[in-house]
Design a protein around this motif. Structure first.
Motif, mmCIF file in Angstrom:
data_model
loop_
_atom_site.group_PDB
_atom_site.id
_atom_site.type_symbol
_atom_site.label_atom_id
_atom_site.label_comp_id
_atom_site.label_asym_id
_atom_site.label_seq_id
_atom_site.Cartn_x
_atom_site.Cartn_y
_atom_site.Cartn_z
ATOM 1 N N TYR A 24 4.699 -3.195 11.662
ATOM 2 C CA TYR A 24 4.755 -2.171 10.076
ATOM 3 C C TYR A 24 4.308 -4.065 9.815
ATOM 4 O O TYR A 24 3.976 -4.157 8.677
ATOM 5 N N LEU A 25 4.712 -4.891 11.029
ATOM 6 C CA LEU A 25 3.983 -6.116 10.310
ATOM 7 C C LEU A 25 2.627 -6.177 10.119
ATOM 8 O O LEU A 25 1.965 -7.405 9.260
ATOM 9 N N GLY A 70 8.939 -2.731 14.351
ATOM 10 C CA GLY A 70 8.309 -4.006 13.592
ATOM 11 C C GLY A 70 7.066 -3.934 13.378
ATOM 12 O O GLY A 70 6.627 -4.892 12.071
ATOM 13 N N LYS A 102 0.755 -3.435 9.627
ATOM 14 C CA LYS A 102 -0.364 -2.404 8.973
ATOM 15 C C LYS A 102 -0.412 -2.444 7.162
ATOM 16 O O LYS A 102 0.752 -3.068 6.795
ATOM 17 N N ILE A 128 9.937 -4.387 7.200
ATOM 18 C CA ILE A 128 9.772 -5.342 7.683
ATOM 19 C C ILE A 128 8.093 -5.222 6.915
ATOM 20 O O ILE A 128 7.692 -6.794 7.268
ATOM 21 N N ASN A 129 7.690 -4.608 6.459
ATOM 22 C CA ASN A 129 5.788 -4.519 6.553
ATOM 23 C C ASN A 129 5.957 -6.140 5.023
ATOM 24 O O ASN A 129 4.617 -6.418 5.364
ATOM 25 N N ARG A 176 8.317 -8.507 4.696
ATOM 26 C CA ARG A 176 7.879 -10.186 5.936
ATOM 27 C C ARG A 176 9.106 -9.491 6.119
ATOM 28 O O ARG A 176 10.337 -8.691 6.423
ATOM 29 N N LEU A 177 9.020 -10.408 7.720
ATOM 30 C CA LEU A 177 9.984 -9.715 9.090
ATOM 31 C C LEU A 177 11.175 -9.976 8.633
ATOM 32 O O LEU A 177 11.951 -9.311 8.620
ATOM 33 N N ALA A 208 10.399 -0.442 7.977
ATOM 34 C CA ALA A 208 9.141 -0.349 7.629
ATOM 35 C C ALA A 208 9.435 -1.640 5.945
ATOM 36 O O ALA A 208 8.255 -1.754 6.095
#
Lengths: 387, 387
Positions: B118-119, B115, B121, A363-364, A366-367, A361
């Motif tokens: 999440y990116l 991932g 969302k 990563i939400n 930033r990657l 999560a």
């Protein structure tokens, strides 16, 4: 690992268990099985009921040793007798499993636990009864044998599934192959089921620490961002609850190479429990803790406090369900979590949050947030570790 | 696989997607995404409702192509419109996923499907609505994008879990690392999730064929008995149903290295289905078959006729349950099994037997029966193959 004629060079692949150290170890384990058998024969000769003492593998016989900080098996044992209708079958099953393990060792072969079940399954002579009807019967017998003669399953030449991978500045020898774990391809070095010193030896290590992550998908994030290069560390994953092989390897790298172990796991009861197993061992297999647990392992996240600390949004929230809450309360009750104020705060905070958070999560934000900010920040600051 | 400054030597690890071929491929895929976006912009400029045509991924739109012997997606497509209340959300989700995939490609990064969820969302601007609430929403959108712009998920730089290992006389380059798969340690070479030509290249191959087995525990039997050495073959496993990565690698080795593929799977409906997926593709992902299926793959066992043929005892029997029978009947109905008399006989024989058999059960005869007798006998005799 097979018996082969004279080949032991690297390029030929696999020298493994044919080495002198391996032979000595095999001899020692075989000797233990023989010892058990001789004891039985001796009783029979003396016209006494043949029996063996089997340490009890149950929560009732598991203690947390606060000094060593690992789970240990207590001293309670049960007697398994041949001349007792309720025990005769298990007695014979134990001897049967022991005898097949002895064969495996003598033949320099190994077997899966499923394979061992099939090896042992046959009609009991003169009856229509089977020695084993189901693997659920043979697996516990293997564990009984382990504790009775004090030999790990791996030393009995029995393996389970392998899971888990590794990347980082370490060169090891696995089954005679010298492997530079910095260049094993994009899925890393595959950790085998048996990681005993007779199979795997460490040759060279330039790592400063081990970062253990929960899932292979997270591992790949670190691999791709070259975290192991930039931070000179070993990055491992166990595809969920790490196997015995992975735990044994972590323990050996920690012990023999003096590498600290940091765990990056989901912020949920399952993540806490994975940490607990890596750190002090599992309840079911408490007798293995002294060879598999890493009592100095640190939990670096994801922590229930990270939501505010890292300025996360509600995109990362996953609501707790009843099962999560029940499991969290159970974990709070474990003696090895009790009295640890920081853990109590951590788990209570999760329940108060009402949500859990996955490593992925992050990563939400930033990657590369996980690899470039989050973990470096966590490792730099011991105050953020949970011990 | 990461963007890094100038390093591309083997010892440094990882050059992967920075190669010229990789760059060209990435450019091509990025171009396809741009094409989709330009079409939408163009519609808007012309004051038409922006829409895209998405091929339908459902059994109703899956055909078995008897000539190519693979599953194929039909021509049915649905229009996804922006100015349609029932489609607007999915339309925007598709564009969002496409735009993040474009970013991944541009940044030379990859992401897991979780991932990517999440990116993508976040709150929809000005509302409390989320772009995605659950990964169950984003995964199908990735598949929609694949079929719409005709690019594999792997080309969109999105990966799933990796599973599966390999041993044998092949030298390949994975992410810039040259790997001799004869000496990768006792768990073999770990097959990554992305096995596209820009990541993995074949360098040298001395193998005569590929033996694909179902489980890692069976794989280890072959590894330990040095089957790959004695028979000069590659032995792979997929830990159950093989992942896209494993399937792609099998297909590429089959195509590019002209290696026959033999499958050794359990004698049960699950084993039949694994074979069917390797051979002609899966229903859900029919559009990938032309790049992942191996129509020439042979099923060499375990066959329902092996019980008598190999003189097995009832120790190997596992009773069929209702689910097995229902599944077996379903498989018989698949067009790609129908009209194949030998398969009909095989499946009917299993139902008539009333039991299934695992590959590992063959060990009941003798630990090395599988590797020293059963498989060599099967491979020698094409009459025993199921096609």
């Amino acid at each position: 690992m097979a018996k082969r004629a004279g080949k032991s060079t690297d390029s030929a692949g696999g020298s493994g268990r044919s080495s002198a150290a391996a032979k000595a170890k095999a001899k020692e384990t075989a000797r233990k099985i023989e010892g058990l058998a001789e004891m039985i024969v001796e009783s029979a000769r003396k016209r006494k009921s043949p029996k063996m003492e089997i340490p009890i593998r149950a929560l009732s016989n598991v203690n947390f040793n606060p000094k060593k900080a690992i789970l240990e098996m207590g001293k309670a044992a049960q007697s398994r007798q041949f001349f007792d209708l309720s025990m005769a079958k298990k007695f014979m099953q134990t001897m049967l499993v022991a005898s097949h393990c002895k064969n495996l060792i003598d033949e320099e072969k190994t077997s899966s636990i499923r394979g061992l079940f099939y090896l042992c399954k046959h009609d009991v002579a003169g009856t229509k009864e089977k020695t084993f009807n189901d693997q659920d019967e043979s697996d516990p017998i293997i564990e009984d044998l382990e504790v009775t003669i004090d030999a790990l399953r791996e030393e009995l030449h029995v393996y389970a599934s392998n899971r888990g991978n590794l990347v980082g500045p370490i060169t090891l020898v696995d089954d005679g192959n010298t492997l530079d774990c910095m260049r094993m391809g994009s899925a890393g070095y595959a950790v085998p089921s048996i990681c005993e010193p007779d199979v795997i030896q460490f040759k060279k290590c330039g790592a400063k620490y081990i970062l253990h992550v929960e899932k292979d998908t997270v591992w790949r994030r670190f691999y791709e961002d070259r975290f192991h290069e930039k931070h000179r560390c070993i990055v491992t994953h166990g595809s969920g609850q790490p196997t015995r092989g992975m735990r044994r390897l972590l323990r050996r790298m920690h012990d023999e190479l003096k590498l600290p172990v940091y765990c990056l796991l989901d912020n949920d009861p399952w993540g806490y429990y994975i940490y607990s197993v890596i750190k002090q061992g599992s309840i079911n297999l408490a007798y293995e803790s002294r060879r598999m647990a890493v009592p100095q392992a640190k939990f670096i996240g994801v922590s229930s406090f990270d939501y505010e600390r890292c300025g996360l949004t509600d995109d990362v929230k996953i609501g707790l369900d009843d099962k999560d809450i029940k499991r969290a309360k159970q974990i709070l009750e474990y003696p090895w979590f009790q009295g640890k104020k920081h853990w109590e705060k951590e788990i209570r905070k999760m329940m108060q949050n009402g949500f859990k958070m996955e490593v992925e999560a992050m990563i939400n934000k930033r990657l590369t947030y996980l690899t470039e900010e989050y973990v470096p920040m966590k490792i730099r600051d011991p105050k953020q570790w949970l011990d």
